[in-house]
Motif scaffolding. Structure first.
Motif, short mmCIF file in Angstrom:
data_model
loop_
_atom_site.label_atom_id
_atom_site.label_comp_id
_atom_site.label_asym_id
_atom_site.label_seq_id
_atom_site.Cartn_x
_atom_site.Cartn_y
_atom_site.Cartn_z
N UNK A 1 -22.85 -8.25 35.01
CA UNK A 1 -22.39 -9.70 35.00
C UNK A 1 -23.17 -10.71 33.91
N UNK A 2 -22.63 -11.95 33.99
CA UNK A 2 -23.56 -12.72 33.09
C UNK A 2 -25.14 -12.92 33.47
N UNK A 3 -25.95 -12.94 32.58
CA UNK A 3 -27.21 -12.90 33.03
C UNK A 3 -27.54 -14.40 33.49
N UNK A 4 -26.76 -15.23 33.33
CA UNK A 4 -27.07 -16.63 33.86
C UNK A 4 -26.80 -16.44 35.22
N UNK B 1 -32.55 -1.51 36.21
CA UNK B 1 -32.24 -3.06 35.84
C UNK B 1 -32.36 -3.56 34.52
N UNK B 2 -31.32 -3.76 33.78
CA UNK B 2 -31.60 -4.04 32.38
C UNK B 2 -31.01 -5.75 32.14
N UNK B 3 -31.96 -6.35 31.70
CA UNK B 3 -31.61 -7.93 31.67
C UNK B 3 -31.54 -8.39 30.02
N UNK B 4 -31.91 -7.38 29.20
CA UNK B 4 -31.60 -7.84 27.78
C UNK B 4 -30.48 -7.30 27.16
N UNK B 5 -29.49 -7.04 27.70
CA UNK B 5 -28.10 -6.39 26.86
C UNK B 5 -27.49 -7.31 26.17
N UNK B 6 -27.34 -7.12 24.80
CA UNK B 6 -26.35 -8.07 23.94
C UNK B 6 -27.03 -9.40 24.02
N UNK B 7 -28.38 -9.29 23.35
CA UNK B 7 -29.21 -10.27 23.04
C UNK B 7 -29.30 -11.06 24.52
N UNK B 8 -29.53 -10.70 25.68
CA UNK B 8 -29.86 -11.24 26.87
C UNK B 8 -28.45 -11.98 27.37
N UNK B 9 -27.35 -11.74 26.72
CA UNK B 9 -26.17 -12.24 27.49
C UNK B 9 -25.66 -11.82 28.76
N UNK B 10 -25.99 -10.49 28.78
CA UNK B 10 -25.56 -10.15 30.27
C UNK B 10 -26.54 -9.15 30.96
#
Length: 263
Positions: free
Chosen positions: A227-230, A194-203
Protein backbone atom coordinates in the motif's frame (compact mmCIF):
# COMPACT_ATOMS: atom_id res chain seq x y z
CA UNK A 1 -33.98 -20.00 20.11
CA UNK A 2 -30.77 -17.95 19.92
CA UNK A 3 -29.55 -16.75 23.33
CA UNK A 4 -29.73 -13.01 23.91
CA UNK A 5 -26.57 -11.00 23.57
CA UNK A 6 -23.61 -11.68 21.33
CA UNK A 7 -23.93 -14.87 19.32
CA UNK A 8 -21.16 -17.41 19.85
CA UNK A 9 -19.51 -18.09 16.50
CA UNK A 10 -16.86 -20.62 17.53
CA UNK A 11 -16.89 -23.99 19.27
CA UNK A 12 -13.96 -24.32 21.64
CA UNK A 13 -13.73 -28.12 21.57
CA UNK A 14 -13.80 -28.18 17.77
CA UNK A 15 -11.14 -25.48 17.56
CA UNK A 16 -8.94 -27.41 19.98
CA UNK A 17 -9.42 -30.64 18.05
CA UNK A 18 -8.39 -28.95 14.82
CA UNK A 19 -5.36 -27.44 16.56
CA UNK A 20 -4.34 -30.94 17.61
CA UNK A 21 -4.55 -32.20 14.04
CA UNK A 22 -2.45 -29.24 12.89
CA UNK A 23 0.35 -30.42 15.19
CA UNK A 24 1.02 -33.25 12.73
CA UNK A 25 2.64 -30.88 10.25
CA UNK A 26 5.11 -33.10 8.42
CA UNK A 27 4.95 -36.57 6.83
CA UNK A 28 5.22 -39.43 9.29
CA UNK A 29 4.87 -37.19 12.35
CA UNK A 30 4.35 -39.05 15.62
CA UNK A 31 3.56 -37.22 18.86
CA UNK A 32 2.79 -38.24 22.43
CA UNK A 33 -0.17 -36.70 24.25
CA UNK A 34 2.29 -34.74 26.41
CA UNK A 35 3.91 -33.25 23.31
CA UNK A 36 0.50 -32.39 21.85
CA UNK A 37 -0.63 -30.76 25.11
CA UNK A 38 2.51 -28.63 25.18
CA UNK A 39 2.14 -27.54 21.54
CA UNK A 40 -1.49 -26.47 21.80
CA UNK A 41 -1.25 -25.09 25.34
CA UNK A 42 -3.68 -27.50 27.03
CA UNK A 43 -3.52 -29.56 30.18
CA UNK A 44 -2.62 -33.19 29.57
CA UNK A 45 -6.05 -34.52 30.74
CA UNK A 46 -7.84 -32.14 28.34
CA UNK A 47 -5.51 -33.06 25.50
CA UNK A 48 -6.07 -36.75 26.20
CA UNK A 49 -9.87 -36.39 26.13
CA UNK A 50 -9.71 -34.61 22.78
CA UNK A 51 -7.22 -37.15 21.38
CA UNK A 52 -9.47 -40.00 22.56
CA UNK A 53 -12.36 -38.55 20.55
CA UNK A 54 -10.14 -38.16 17.50
CA UNK A 55 -8.95 -41.75 17.93
CA UNK A 56 -12.54 -42.95 18.21
CA UNK A 57 -13.38 -41.22 14.92
CA UNK A 58 -10.23 -42.52 13.24
CA UNK A 59 -8.58 -39.13 12.69
CA UNK A 60 -5.73 -40.20 14.99
CA UNK A 61 -4.30 -43.69 15.47
CA UNK A 62 -1.76 -45.14 17.85
CA UNK A 63 1.71 -45.45 16.37
CA UNK A 64 3.60 -48.77 16.63
CA UNK A 65 4.53 -49.30 20.26
CA UNK A 66 1.49 -47.37 21.50
CA UNK A 67 3.40 -44.49 23.11
CA UNK A 68 2.65 -41.93 20.38
CA UNK A 69 -0.10 -40.97 17.97
CA UNK A 70 -0.14 -40.28 14.26
CA UNK A 71 -2.69 -39.09 11.71
CA UNK A 72 -5.29 -41.66 10.67
CA UNK A 73 -6.69 -42.39 7.24
CA UNK A 74 -9.82 -40.15 7.44
CA UNK A 75 -7.71 -37.05 8.11
CA UNK A 76 -5.30 -37.93 5.31
CA UNK A 77 -8.19 -38.61 2.95
CA UNK A 78 -9.70 -35.21 3.67
CA UNK A 79 -6.40 -33.49 2.97
CA UNK A 80 -5.74 -35.49 -0.18
CA UNK A 81 -9.22 -34.82 -1.52
CA UNK A 82 -8.92 -31.10 -0.76
CA UNK A 83 -5.75 -30.53 -2.77
CA UNK A 84 -6.46 -32.78 -5.75
CA UNK A 85 -7.07 -30.72 -8.87
CA UNK A 86 -5.96 -27.51 -7.16
CA UNK A 87 -2.77 -25.52 -7.43
CA UNK A 88 -1.23 -23.14 -4.96
CA UNK A 89 -2.86 -20.00 -6.41
CA UNK A 90 -6.29 -21.64 -6.10
CA UNK A 91 -5.62 -22.52 -2.46
CA UNK A 92 -4.27 -19.08 -1.64
CA UNK A 93 -6.94 -17.00 -3.38
CA UNK A 94 -9.66 -17.17 -0.65
CA UNK A 95 -7.17 -15.98 1.97
CA UNK A 96 -6.00 -13.19 -0.34
CA UNK A 97 -9.59 -12.07 -0.91
CA UNK A 98 -10.31 -12.06 2.82
CA UNK A 99 -7.18 -10.09 3.69
CA UNK A 100 -7.90 -7.47 1.03
CA UNK A 101 -11.51 -7.12 2.17
CA UNK A 102 -10.55 -6.71 5.83
CA UNK A 103 -7.33 -4.65 5.61
CA UNK A 104 -7.81 -2.92 2.22
CA UNK A 105 -4.29 -3.89 1.15
CA UNK A 106 -3.35 -5.17 -2.27
CA UNK A 107 -2.27 -8.82 -1.95
CA UNK A 108 0.04 -10.31 -4.57
CA UNK A 109 1.15 -13.90 -5.14
CA UNK A 110 4.33 -14.35 -7.17
CA UNK A 111 6.46 -17.32 -8.22
CA UNK A 112 10.25 -17.44 -8.11
CA UNK A 113 11.73 -18.08 -11.56
CA UNK A 114 15.52 -17.90 -11.51
CA UNK A 115 16.43 -14.44 -10.23
CA UNK A 116 12.97 -13.02 -10.93
CA UNK A 117 9.52 -13.13 -9.39
CA UNK A 118 6.56 -13.65 -11.74
CA UNK A 119 3.25 -12.14 -10.59
CA UNK A 120 0.63 -14.91 -10.77
CA UNK A 121 -2.39 -13.50 -8.89
CA UNK A 122 -3.48 -10.31 -7.22
CA UNK A 123 -6.37 -8.90 -5.20
CA UNK A 124 -6.74 -5.14 -5.40
CA UNK A 125 -6.96 -3.03 -2.26
CA UNK A 126 -7.06 0.74 -1.85
CA UNK A 127 -3.82 1.11 -3.84
CA UNK A 128 -2.00 -0.85 -6.53
CA UNK A 129 1.42 -0.08 -7.96
CA UNK A 130 0.93 1.14 -11.56
CA UNK A 131 2.38 -1.09 -14.26
CA UNK A 132 2.50 -4.25 -12.14
CA UNK A 133 -0.34 -6.45 -13.47
CA UNK A 134 -0.46 -10.23 -13.35
CA UNK A 135 2.44 -11.47 -15.47
CA UNK A 136 4.72 -8.66 -14.38
CA UNK A 137 8.31 -9.68 -13.57
CA UNK A 138 10.72 -8.17 -11.06
CA UNK A 139 14.12 -9.02 -9.65
CA UNK A 140 14.20 -10.92 -6.39
CA UNK A 141 15.90 -7.86 -4.93
CA UNK A 142 13.25 -5.43 -6.22
CA UNK A 143 10.05 -7.05 -4.95
CA UNK A 144 8.88 -7.75 -1.43
CA UNK A 145 7.89 -11.31 -2.36
CA UNK A 146 11.34 -11.88 -3.84
CA UNK A 147 13.07 -10.56 -0.74
CA UNK A 148 11.00 -12.95 1.38
CA UNK A 149 11.98 -15.86 -0.88
CA UNK A 150 15.66 -14.91 -0.58
CA UNK A 151 15.20 -15.16 3.18
CA UNK A 152 14.32 -18.86 3.05
CA UNK A 153 16.25 -20.21 0.05
CA UNK A 154 18.77 -22.95 0.88
CA UNK A 155 22.25 -21.37 1.30
CA UNK A 156 23.67 -22.65 -2.01
CA UNK A 157 20.66 -21.45 -4.02
CA UNK A 158 20.62 -18.13 -2.20
CA UNK A 159 24.33 -17.52 -2.85
CA UNK A 160 23.95 -18.34 -6.56
CA UNK A 161 20.91 -16.08 -6.92
CA UNK A 162 22.70 -13.19 -5.19
CA UNK A 163 25.77 -13.60 -7.40
CA UNK A 164 23.59 -13.41 -10.51
CA UNK A 165 21.67 -10.36 -9.23
CA UNK A 166 24.95 -8.58 -8.47
CA UNK A 167 26.29 -9.31 -11.97
CA UNK A 168 23.13 -8.13 -13.73
CA UNK A 169 23.47 -4.51 -12.57
CA UNK A 170 26.77 -3.76 -10.79
CA UNK A 171 25.91 -0.07 -10.36
CA UNK A 172 22.72 -0.88 -8.46
CA UNK A 173 24.23 -3.73 -6.46
CA UNK A 174 25.30 -1.79 -3.30
CA UNK A 175 21.74 -0.49 -2.83
CA UNK A 176 20.23 -3.90 -3.61
CA UNK A 177 22.64 -5.69 -1.26
CA UNK A 178 21.71 -3.35 1.59
CA UNK A 179 18.00 -4.04 0.97
CA UNK A 180 18.57 -7.82 0.82
CA UNK A 181 20.58 -7.77 4.06
CA UNK A 182 17.94 -5.69 5.88
CA UNK A 183 15.13 -7.97 4.67
CA UNK A 184 17.03 -11.14 5.66
CA UNK A 185 17.67 -9.80 9.17
CA UNK A 186 14.03 -8.75 9.55
CA UNK A 187 12.80 -12.16 8.32
CA UNK A 188 15.07 -13.93 10.79
CA UNK A 189 13.57 -11.92 13.66
CA UNK A 190 9.89 -11.81 12.64
CA UNK A 191 9.20 -14.61 10.09
CA UNK A 192 8.03 -11.98 7.60
CA UNK A 193 9.61 -8.93 6.01
CA UNK A 194 8.64 -5.26 5.83
CA UNK A 195 10.05 -3.03 3.10
CA UNK A 196 9.36 0.70 3.19
CA UNK A 197 11.65 2.00 0.42
CA UNK A 198 10.09 0.46 -2.69
CA UNK A 199 9.80 2.77 -5.72
CA UNK A 200 11.74 5.60 -4.06
CA UNK A 201 9.71 5.26 -0.88
CA UNK A 202 6.33 5.66 -2.57
CA UNK A 203 4.95 2.37 -1.31
CA UNK A 204 5.60 -0.14 1.45
CA UNK A 205 4.97 -3.86 1.69
CA UNK A 206 5.13 -6.87 3.96
CA UNK A 207 5.64 -10.42 2.67
CA UNK A 208 6.16 -14.07 3.54
CA UNK A 209 7.43 -17.01 1.50
CA UNK A 210 5.77 -20.35 0.75
CA UNK A 211 7.41 -23.58 -0.40
CA UNK A 212 5.55 -25.80 -2.85
CA UNK A 213 6.60 -29.47 -2.99
CA UNK A 214 9.32 -31.15 -0.95
CA UNK A 215 12.88 -32.40 -1.20
CA UNK A 216 14.78 -31.28 -4.29
CA UNK A 217 11.54 -30.74 -6.22
CA UNK A 218 10.39 -27.40 -4.83
CA UNK A 219 9.04 -24.08 -6.00
CA UNK A 220 9.22 -20.87 -4.00
CA UNK A 221 6.40 -18.33 -3.81
CA UNK A 222 6.06 -14.88 -2.31
CA UNK A 223 2.81 -13.63 -0.76
CA UNK A 224 2.91 -9.87 -0.23
CA UNK A 225 0.64 -7.05 0.96
CA UNK A 226 1.34 -3.52 -0.23
CA UNK A 227 0.00 0.00 0.00
CA UNK A 228 1.00 3.66 -0.11
CA UNK A 229 3.80 4.39 2.35
CA UNK A 230 1.91 7.44 3.61
CA UNK A 231 -0.63 5.03 5.10
CA UNK A 232 1.29 1.80 5.49
CA UNK A 233 4.37 2.62 7.53
CA UNK A 234 6.26 -0.12 9.39
CA UNK A 235 4.06 -0.03 12.49
CA UNK A 236 0.87 -0.23 10.43
CA UNK A 237 2.24 -3.17 8.45
CA UNK A 238 3.27 -5.27 11.46
CA UNK A 239 -0.26 -6.60 12.17
CA UNK A 240 -0.63 -7.38 8.45
CA UNK A 241 2.65 -9.29 8.56
CA UNK A 242 1.32 -11.32 11.49
CA UNK A 243 -1.80 -12.08 9.43
CA UNK A 244 0.40 -13.28 6.58
CA UNK A 245 2.23 -15.59 8.98
CA UNK A 246 -1.07 -17.19 10.02
CA UNK A 247 -2.05 -17.63 6.37
CA UNK A 248 1.32 -19.24 5.66
CA UNK A 249 0.87 -21.65 8.58
CA UNK A 250 -2.49 -22.70 7.12
CA UNK A 251 -1.26 -23.04 3.53
CA UNK A 252 2.22 -24.50 4.00
CA UNK A 253 1.27 -28.11 4.90
CA UNK A 254 -0.92 -28.40 1.79
CA UNK A 255 1.71 -26.64 -0.35
CA UNK A 256 4.39 -29.08 0.80
CA UNK A 257 2.18 -32.04 -0.18
CA UNK A 258 1.66 -30.80 -3.73
CA UNK A 259 3.43 -32.29 -6.72
CA UNK A 260 5.43 -29.63 -8.53
CA UNK A 261 4.83 -29.69 -12.32
CA UNK A 262 7.77 -30.92 -14.36
CA UNK A 263 9.86 -28.26 -16.06
Amino acid sequence: MEPKGKRETSVTALARGLSILQCFDHPGAQLTVSEIARRVGLSQPTAWRLCSTLIEKGFLVKAPGGAALRVGAPAMTLGYAAIQGQDLPALARPYMDQLTAEARVTVSLSLCNGTEMLAVDQTIGSFVVPGQPIGWRASLASSSGGLAVLGILPPDQRRLAIEKIAAQNPAAWPRRKARIDRAAAYYADHDYIIVTDMFDGQYAATAIALIEGSGQNRRYWGLACSGLSTTWNEEALKPVGERLKRIRDLLQPAAAAMSVPAG
